[in-house]
Design a protein around this motif. Structure first.
Motif, PDB file in Angstrom:
ATOM      1  N   ASP A 156      30.023  32.818  27.078  1.00  0.00           N
ATOM      2  CA  ASP A 156      31.303  33.104  27.723  1.00  0.00           C
ATOM      3  C   ASP A 156      31.919  34.374  27.138  1.00  0.00           C
ATOM      4  O   ASP A 156      32.365  35.253  27.871  1.00  0.00           O
ATOM      5  N   PHE A 157      31.929  34.491  25.808  1.00  0.00           N
ATOM      6  CA  PHE A 157      32.509  35.688  25.207  1.00  0.00           C
ATOM      7  C   PHE A 157      31.686  36.927  25.541  1.00  0.00           C
ATOM      8  O   PHE A 157      32.245  38.008  25.783  1.00  0.00           O
ATOM      9  N   ALA A 158      30.390  36.790  25.571  1.00  0.00           N
ATOM     10  CA  ALA A 158      29.533  37.929  25.924  1.00  0.00           C
ATOM     11  C   ALA A 158      29.898  38.467  27.305  1.00  0.00           C
ATOM     12  O   ALA A 158      30.018  39.682  27.507  1.00  0.00           O
ATOM     13  N   LYS A 159      30.113  37.573  28.248  1.00  0.00           N
ATOM     14  CA  LYS A 159      30.501  37.983  29.606  1.00  0.00           C
ATOM     15  C   LYS A 159      31.891  38.628  29.590  1.00  0.00           C
ATOM     16  O   LYS A 159      32.103  39.681  30.202  1.00  0.00           O
ATOM     17  N   LEU A 160      32.814  38.009  28.860  1.00  0.00           N
ATOM     18  CA  LEU A 160      34.162  38.564  28.757  1.00  0.00           C
ATOM     19  C   LEU A 160      34.132  39.967  28.157  1.00  0.00           C
ATOM     20  O   LEU A 160      34.767  40.886  28.665  1.00  0.00           O
ATOM     21  N   TRP A 161      33.389  40.122  27.063  1.00  0.00           N
ATOM     22  CA  TRP A 161      33.383  41.417  26.371  1.00  0.00           C
ATOM     23  C   TRP A 161      32.751  42.510  27.228  1.00  0.00           C
ATOM     24  O   TRP A 161      33.283  43.617  27.308  1.00  0.00           O
ATOM     25  N   THR A 162      31.636  42.211  27.864  1.00  0.00           N
ATOM     26  CA  THR A 162      30.971  43.264  28.644  1.00  0.00           C
ATOM     27  C   THR A 162      31.794  43.668  29.864  1.00  0.00           C
ATOM     28  O   THR A 162      31.730  44.818  30.286  1.00  0.00           O
ATOM     29  N   GLU A 163      32.587  42.756  30.421  1.00  0.00           N
ATOM     30  CA  GLU A 163      33.378  43.055  31.623  1.00  0.00           C
ATOM     31  C   GLU A 163      34.764  43.610  31.321  1.00  0.00           C
ATOM     32  O   GLU A 163      35.370  44.275  32.162  1.00  0.00           O
ATOM     33  N   HIS A 175      25.434  43.628  19.926  1.00  0.00           N
ATOM     34  CA  HIS A 175      25.243  42.168  19.967  1.00  0.00           C
ATOM     35  C   HIS A 175      25.580  41.530  21.315  1.00  0.00           C
ATOM     36  O   HIS A 175      24.731  40.878  21.931  1.00  0.00           O
ATOM     37  N   TRP A 176      26.825  41.680  21.779  1.00  0.00           N
ATOM     38  CA  TRP A 176      27.301  40.871  22.906  1.00  0.00           C
ATOM     39  C   TRP A 176      26.578  41.105  24.233  1.00  0.00           C
ATOM     40  O   TRP A 176      26.349  40.140  24.969  1.00  0.00           O
ATOM     41  N   PRO A 177      26.156  42.278  24.576  1.00  0.00           N
ATOM     42  CA  PRO A 177      25.428  42.427  25.851  1.00  0.00           C
ATOM     43  C   PRO A 177      24.055  41.759  25.829  1.00  0.00           C
ATOM     44  O   PRO A 177      23.434  41.590  26.876  1.00  0.00           O
ATOM     45  N   TYR A 178      23.579  41.369  24.659  1.00  0.00           N
ATOM     46  CA  TYR A 178      22.216  40.852  24.516  1.00  0.00           C
ATOM     47  C   TYR A 178      22.171  39.394  24.069  1.00  0.00           C
ATOM     48  O   TYR A 178      21.138  38.921  23.593  1.00  0.00           O
ATOM     49  N   VAL A 179      23.265  38.684  24.217  1.00  0.00           N
ATOM     50  CA  VAL A 179      23.302  37.270  23.827  1.00  0.00           C
ATOM     51  C   VAL A 179      22.304  36.508  24.704  1.00  0.00           C
ATOM     52  O   VAL A 179      22.360  36.587  25.932  1.00  0.00           O
ATOM     53  N   PRO A 180      21.392  35.770  24.096  1.00  0.00           N
ATOM     54  CA  PRO A 180      20.362  35.075  24.883  1.00  0.00           C
ATOM     55  C   PRO A 180      20.925  33.872  25.637  1.00  0.00           C
ATOM     56  O   PRO A 180      21.963  33.321  25.283  1.00  0.00           O
ATOM     57  N   ALA A 181      20.222  33.483  26.659  1.00  0.00           N
ATOM     58  CA  ALA A 181      20.610  32.316  27.458  1.00  0.00           C
ATOM     59  C   ALA A 181      20.641  31.049  26.615  1.00  0.00           C
ATOM     60  O   ALA A 181      21.328  30.087  26.958  1.00  0.00           O
ATOM     61  N   SER A 182      19.922  31.044  25.503  1.00  0.00           N
ATOM     62  CA  SER A 182      19.882  29.871  24.631  1.00  0.00           C
ATOM     63  C   SER A 182      21.102  29.784  23.705  1.00  0.00           C
ATOM     64  O   SER A 182      21.272  28.788  23.008  1.00  0.00           O
ATOM     65  N   ALA A 183      21.959  30.789  23.706  1.00  0.00           N
ATOM     66  CA  ALA A 183      23.169  30.775  22.869  1.00  0.00           C
ATOM     67  C   ALA A 183      24.130  29.706  23.374  1.00  0.00           C
ATOM     68  O   ALA A 183      24.012  29.214  24.510  1.00  0.00           O
ATOM     69  N   SER A 184      25.091  29.363  22.565  1.00  0.00           N
ATOM     70  CA  SER A 184      26.066  28.343  22.960  1.00  0.00           C
ATOM     71  C   SER A 184      26.868  28.818  24.176  1.00  0.00           C
ATOM     72  O   SER A 184      26.976  30.018  24.438  1.00  0.00           O
ATOM     73  N   ARG A 185      27.477  27.878  24.869  1.00  0.00           N
ATOM     74  CA  ARG A 185      28.305  28.202  26.030  1.00  0.00           C
ATOM     75  C   ARG A 185      29.449  29.123  25.634  1.00  0.00           C
ATOM     76  O   ARG A 185      29.794  30.078  26.339  1.00  0.00           O
ATOM     77  N   ILE A 186      30.051  28.876  24.477  1.00  0.00           N
ATOM     78  CA  ILE A 186      31.172  29.685  24.013  1.00  0.00           C
ATOM     79  C   ILE A 186      30.729  31.123  23.759  1.00  0.00           C
ATOM     80  O   ILE A 186      31.422  32.069  24.134  1.00  0.00           O
ATOM     81  N   GLU A 187      29.568  31.306  23.144  1.00  0.00           N
ATOM     82  CA  GLU A 187      29.056  32.659  22.893  1.00  0.00           C
ATOM     83  C   GLU A 187      28.702  33.372  24.199  1.00  0.00           C
ATOM     84  O   GLU A 187      29.006  34.558  24.364  1.00  0.00           O
TER      85      GLU A 187
END
Length: 183
Positions: free
Chosen positions: A73-80, A59-71
């Motif tokens: 943000d977490f996607a970036k946090l999780w992948t890094e 899920h998290w590496p593929y969060v679309p640009a249309s997702a909420s800012r919070i999502e």
């Protein structure tokens, strides 16, 4: 020594997922999601069991640009975020992850002794393999107002009690957080 935190959403009857393995009953609202993002920033290393890693990696590496800012943000946090994934069946992991297929208890002892930051353990099976060895320093339960009637329990059967001290409570619109320290 690094501190190890076990954080999980849990039903009133003590389950972290339902009988089908679903956690859709524990979806966070914006306030809770932001709290998790802020907490995750403070974590140095995240320990994942195979099931949790596969769920997150799908899920998290593929969060679309249309997702909420919070999502996003977490996607970036999780992948890094540096992650250690414990699995005997996976052959590779990605997104700043390292695979360990040997003794999880010994690896976690080594990781704890190898620094002074904070780690979290995710995945009930991984966490329950560490609990009997006294490796969890803090428990953060996000108690949801739902009774599941079955599923994966948050805690394994134990031979001895685990003594805890309530360190914090916090009320969110959808859950109550209970933070306990081992004594």
């Amino acid at each position: 020594m690094r501190k190890l935190i076990y954080t999980f959403g849990v039903s009133l009857d003590g389950f972290v997922n339902d009988r089908d393995g679903s956690i859709d009953w524990a979806e966070p609202d914006e306030e809770l999601h932001q709290f998790h993002n802020d907490r995750y920033r403070e974590i140095e290393i995240s320990l994942h069991g195979r099931r949790l890693y596969e769920l997150m990696a799908a899920h998290w590496p593929y969060v679309p640009a249309s997702a909420s800012r919070i999502e996003r943000d977490f996607a970036k946090l999780w992948t890094e975020k540096p992650k250690v994934v414990f699995s005997r069946t996976l052959t590779e992991v990605r997104w700043n992850s390292r695979l360990v297929s040997d003794n999880a208890v010994e690896e976690v002892r080594r990781l704890k002794a190898d620094g002074d930051g904070t780690m979290e353990v995710g995945g009930a099976n991984l966490a329950t393999s560490l609990i009997p060895h006294g490796l969890i320093d803090e428990y953060q339960l996000f108690l949801s107002p739902v009774v599941l009637g079955g599923g994966t329990p948050m805690f394994p059967p134990l031979d001895n009690h685990i003594r805890l001290r309530l360190a914090e409570t916090r009320h969110f619109d959808t859950v109550v957080m209970l933070r306990y320290l081992t004594v």
